[in-house]
Every structure is written in structure tokens, then in C-alpha cells.
Design a protein around this motif. Structure first.
Motif, mmCIF file in Angstrom:
data_model
loop_
_atom_site.group_PDB
_atom_site.id
_atom_site.type_symbol
_atom_site.label_atom_id
_atom_site.label_comp_id
_atom_site.label_asym_id
_atom_site.label_seq_id
_atom_site.Cartn_x
_atom_site.Cartn_y
_atom_site.Cartn_z
ATOM 1 N N PHE A 1 40.113 8.443 -12.745
ATOM 2 C CA PHE A 1 39.359 7.950 -12.547
ATOM 3 C C PHE A 1 39.462 6.670 -11.465
ATOM 4 C CE2 PHE A 1 37.892 9.671 -16.591
ATOM 5 C CZ PHE A 1 36.844 9.954 -15.822
ATOM 6 N N ILE A 2 40.742 5.993 -12.115
ATOM 7 C CA ILE A 2 40.786 4.468 -11.388
ATOM 8 C C ILE A 2 41.730 4.437 -10.089
ATOM 9 C CG2 ILE A 2 41.844 2.085 -11.869
ATOM 10 C CD1 ILE A 2 40.600 1.796 -14.347
ATOM 11 N N ASN A 3 42.650 5.374 -10.620
ATOM 12 C CA ASN A 3 43.192 5.590 -9.608
ATOM 13 C C ASN A 3 43.377 6.854 -8.206
ATOM 14 O OD1 ASN A 3 46.602 5.646 -7.942
ATOM 15 N ND2 ASN A 3 47.075 6.610 -9.098
ATOM 16 N N THR A 4 41.964 6.788 -7.670
ATOM 17 C CA THR A 4 41.714 7.298 -6.423
ATOM 18 C C THR A 4 41.513 6.854 -5.588
ATOM 19 O OG1 THR A 4 38.923 7.450 -7.282
ATOM 20 C CG2 THR A 4 40.196 8.646 -8.900
ATOM 21 N N PRO A 5 41.016 7.932 -4.667
ATOM 22 C CA PRO A 5 40.657 6.990 -3.179
ATOM 23 C C PRO A 5 39.450 6.958 -3.152
ATOM 24 C CG PRO A 5 41.786 9.826 -3.410
ATOM 25 C CD PRO A 5 41.201 9.701 -4.313
ATOM 26 N N ASN A 6 38.409 6.720 -3.951
ATOM 27 C CA ASN A 6 36.701 6.635 -3.864
ATOM 28 C C ASN A 6 37.508 5.619 -4.665
ATOM 29 O OD1 ASN A 6 35.505 8.476 -2.708
ATOM 30 N ND2 ASN A 6 34.051 9.166 -4.289
ATOM 31 N N ALA A 7 38.067 4.700 -5.374
ATOM 32 C CA ALA A 7 38.167 3.988 -6.131
ATOM 33 C C ALA A 7 38.796 2.922 -5.639
ATOM 34 C CB ALA A 7 38.965 3.837 -7.470
ATOM 35 N N ARG A 8 40.062 3.277 -4.407
ATOM 36 C CA ARG A 8 40.735 2.356 -3.703
ATOM 37 C C ARG A 8 39.698 2.378 -2.585
ATOM 38 N NH1 ARG A 8 46.112 2.184 -3.827
ATOM 39 N NH2 ARG A 8 47.368 3.996 -5.820
ATOM 40 N N LYS A 9 38.561 2.587 -1.936
ATOM 41 C CA LYS A 9 37.757 2.280 -0.605
ATOM 42 C C LYS A 9 37.100 1.175 -1.540
ATOM 43 C CE LYS A 9 34.414 4.927 1.807
ATOM 44 N NZ LYS A 9 33.742 6.213 1.923
ATOM 45 N N VAL A 10 36.301 1.461 -2.826
ATOM 46 C CA VAL A 10 35.526 0.614 -3.880
ATOM 47 C C VAL A 10 35.790 -0.996 -3.697
ATOM 48 C CG1 VAL A 10 33.833 0.271 -5.727
ATOM 49 C CG2 VAL A 10 34.222 2.633 -4.536
ATOM 50 N N ALA A 11 37.331 -1.029 -3.953
ATOM 51 C CA ALA A 11 37.848 -2.015 -3.863
ATOM 52 C C ALA A 11 38.105 -2.402 -2.802
ATOM 53 C CB ALA A 11 39.507 -1.254 -4.741
ATOM 54 N N SER A 12 38.581 -1.433 -1.786
ATOM 55 C CA SER A 12 38.801 -2.076 -1.104
ATOM 56 C C SER A 12 36.705 -2.285 -0.456
ATOM 57 C CB SER A 12 38.804 -0.934 0.787
ATOM 58 O OG SER A 12 39.014 -2.036 2.042
ATOM 59 N N SER B 1 31.439 0.067 -15.214
ATOM 60 C CA SER B 1 30.182 1.062 -14.747
ATOM 61 C C SER B 1 29.860 0.801 -14.265
ATOM 62 C CB SER B 1 29.712 1.048 -16.679
ATOM 63 O OG SER B 1 29.108 -0.268 -17.199
ATOM 64 N N SER B 2 29.241 -0.660 -13.627
ATOM 65 C CA SER B 2 28.225 -0.539 -12.796
ATOM 66 C C SER B 2 28.764 0.030 -11.132
ATOM 67 C CB SER B 2 28.198 -1.902 -12.264
ATOM 68 O OG SER B 2 29.266 -2.900 -12.003
ATOM 69 N N CYS B 3 30.232 0.427 -11.177
ATOM 70 C CA CYS B 3 30.999 1.000 -10.200
ATOM 71 C C CYS B 3 30.897 2.268 -10.023
ATOM 72 C CB CYS B 3 32.483 0.469 -10.006
ATOM 73 S SG CYS B 3 32.895 -1.541 -9.735
ATOM 74 N N VAL B 4 30.252 3.020 -11.398
ATOM 75 C CA VAL B 4 30.786 4.467 -11.629
ATOM 76 C C VAL B 4 30.146 5.864 -10.300
ATOM 77 C CG1 VAL B 4 30.379 6.448 -12.792
ATOM 78 C CG2 VAL B 4 30.953 4.366 -13.879
ATOM 79 N N SER B 5 29.563 5.042 -10.241
ATOM 80 C CA SER B 5 28.539 5.613 -9.241
ATOM 81 C C SER B 5 29.198 5.925 -7.880
ATOM 82 C CB SER B 5 27.001 5.666 -8.730
ATOM 83 O OG SER B 5 26.909 4.380 -8.541
ATOM 84 N N ALA B 6 29.331 4.426 -7.129
ATOM 85 C CA ALA B 6 30.232 4.513 -6.208
ATOM 86 C C ALA B 6 31.545 5.451 -6.509
ATOM 87 C CB ALA B 6 30.610 2.749 -5.840
ATOM 88 N N ILE B 7 32.255 5.083 -7.973
ATOM 89 C CA ILE B 7 33.615 5.375 -7.717
ATOM 90 C C ILE B 7 33.830 6.997 -7.831
ATOM 91 C CG2 ILE B 7 36.089 6.314 -9.298
ATOM 92 C CD1 ILE B 7 35.230 3.075 -10.038
ATOM 93 N N SER C 1 31.298 8.937 -6.366
ATOM 94 C CA SER C 1 30.487 10.230 -4.712
ATOM 95 C C SER C 1 31.265 9.278 -4.219
ATOM 96 C CB SER C 1 29.474 9.878 -5.679
ATOM 97 O OG SER C 1 27.854 8.481 -5.358
ATOM 98 N N SER C 2 30.095 9.106 -3.068
ATOM 99 C CA SER C 2 29.991 8.527 -1.629
ATOM 100 C C SER C 2 29.132 7.159 -1.514
ATOM 101 C CB SER C 2 30.362 9.334 -0.681
ATOM 102 O OG SER C 2 29.239 9.774 -0.058
ATOM 103 N N THR C 3 28.550 6.859 -2.618
ATOM 104 C CA THR C 3 27.550 5.353 -2.549
ATOM 105 C C THR C 3 28.412 4.682 -2.144
ATOM 106 O OG1 THR C 3 26.712 6.548 -4.718
ATOM 107 C CG2 THR C 3 26.237 4.802 -4.259
ATOM 108 N N PRO C 4 27.683 3.386 -1.644
ATOM 109 C CA PRO C 4 28.519 2.098 -1.437
ATOM 110 C C PRO C 4 27.845 1.756 -2.818
ATOM 111 C CG PRO C 4 26.513 2.796 0.295
ATOM 112 C CD PRO C 4 26.903 3.151 -0.714
ATOM 113 N N PRO C 5 29.284 0.349 -3.109
ATOM 114 C CA PRO C 5 29.398 -0.731 -4.183
ATOM 115 C C PRO C 5 28.361 -0.603 -4.392
ATOM 116 C CG PRO C 5 31.142 -0.767 -3.245
ATOM 117 C CD PRO C 5 30.606 -0.058 -2.203
ATOM 118 N N SER C 6 27.596 -1.546 -5.795
ATOM 119 C CA SER C 6 26.936 -2.784 -5.343
ATOM 120 C C SER C 6 27.409 -4.196 -6.262
ATOM 121 C CB SER C 6 25.679 -2.323 -6.758
ATOM 122 O OG SER C 6 26.586 -3.121 -8.075
#
Length: 93
Positions: free
Chosen positions: A73-84, A34-40, A42-47
Motif C-alpha cells: 500500500f505504501i510503496n505505490t505510485p499514488n503513495a509517492r504522489k501523496v508524499a510529494s 488512515s486519513s491518507c487512504v482515499s488519496a493513496i 484513488s486520485s483524491t488530493p491529500p487532506s
């Protein structure tokens, strides 16, 4: 536009709260992300917390991707970017 993010956030939190499964020594709980929701969503960097939770939940990511309720929610470009950004390669399931 903010309303759509709040709706998406609320839905994601509710979906994440429903899943609890044990894999190895890790308890798979999408709510931990849940702490990743805003990063996933939007374009907010992950905490730092988000990144630590992604690394902790890494063994569970394939399971989450197979869940139709979580996959969108998980299989999105933003989620991939956050993981990377967090240094956790997106799993190939």
C-alpha cells in the motif's frame, strides 16, 4: 469498482491498526495514516490532516516499507504522489 476500494480500505485499516512501534519521539502507528487512504487508493488530493500525519510519521516510513503487509500500500505510485504533494520526500531506505 467502489467495492474494490472499500475492500482495499478495510484491509489497509486493519493492517495499519496492527502495527505500533516507537521510533525516537514518534510513536510509529500506520493507523495514523488512515486519513491518507482515499488519496493513496484513488486520485483524491491529500487532506491537510493526511499531510500532517505523513510528516509526523516520516521517521517510521522505512519501517512500514519493510513490512510486507504494509509495503504493497505504501510503496505505490499514488503513495509517492501523496508524499510529494505533502512536501515530504519519499524515503530511500
Amino acid at each position: 469498482m467502489k467495492t474494490s476500494y472499500m475492500v482495499a480500505y478495510t484491509i489497509l485499516v486493519l493492517l495499519l491498526a496492527q502495527e505500533h512501534v516507537k521510533v525516537s519521539a514518534v510513536t510509529c502507528s500506520p493507523a495514523q495514516l488512515s486519513s491518507c487512504v482515499s488519496a493513496i487508493t484513488s486520485s483524491t488530493p491529500p487532506s491537510k490532516l493526511c499531510c500532517s500525519k505523513i510528516k509526523e510519521q516520516k521517521p517510521c516510513l522505512c519501517q512500514y516499507l519493510k513490512n510486507p503487509n504494509l509495503q504493497k500500500f505504501i510503496n505505490t505510485p499514488n503513495a509517492r504522489k501523496v508524499a510529494s504533494t505533502c512536501g515530504t520526500p519519499f524515503p530511500k531506505c
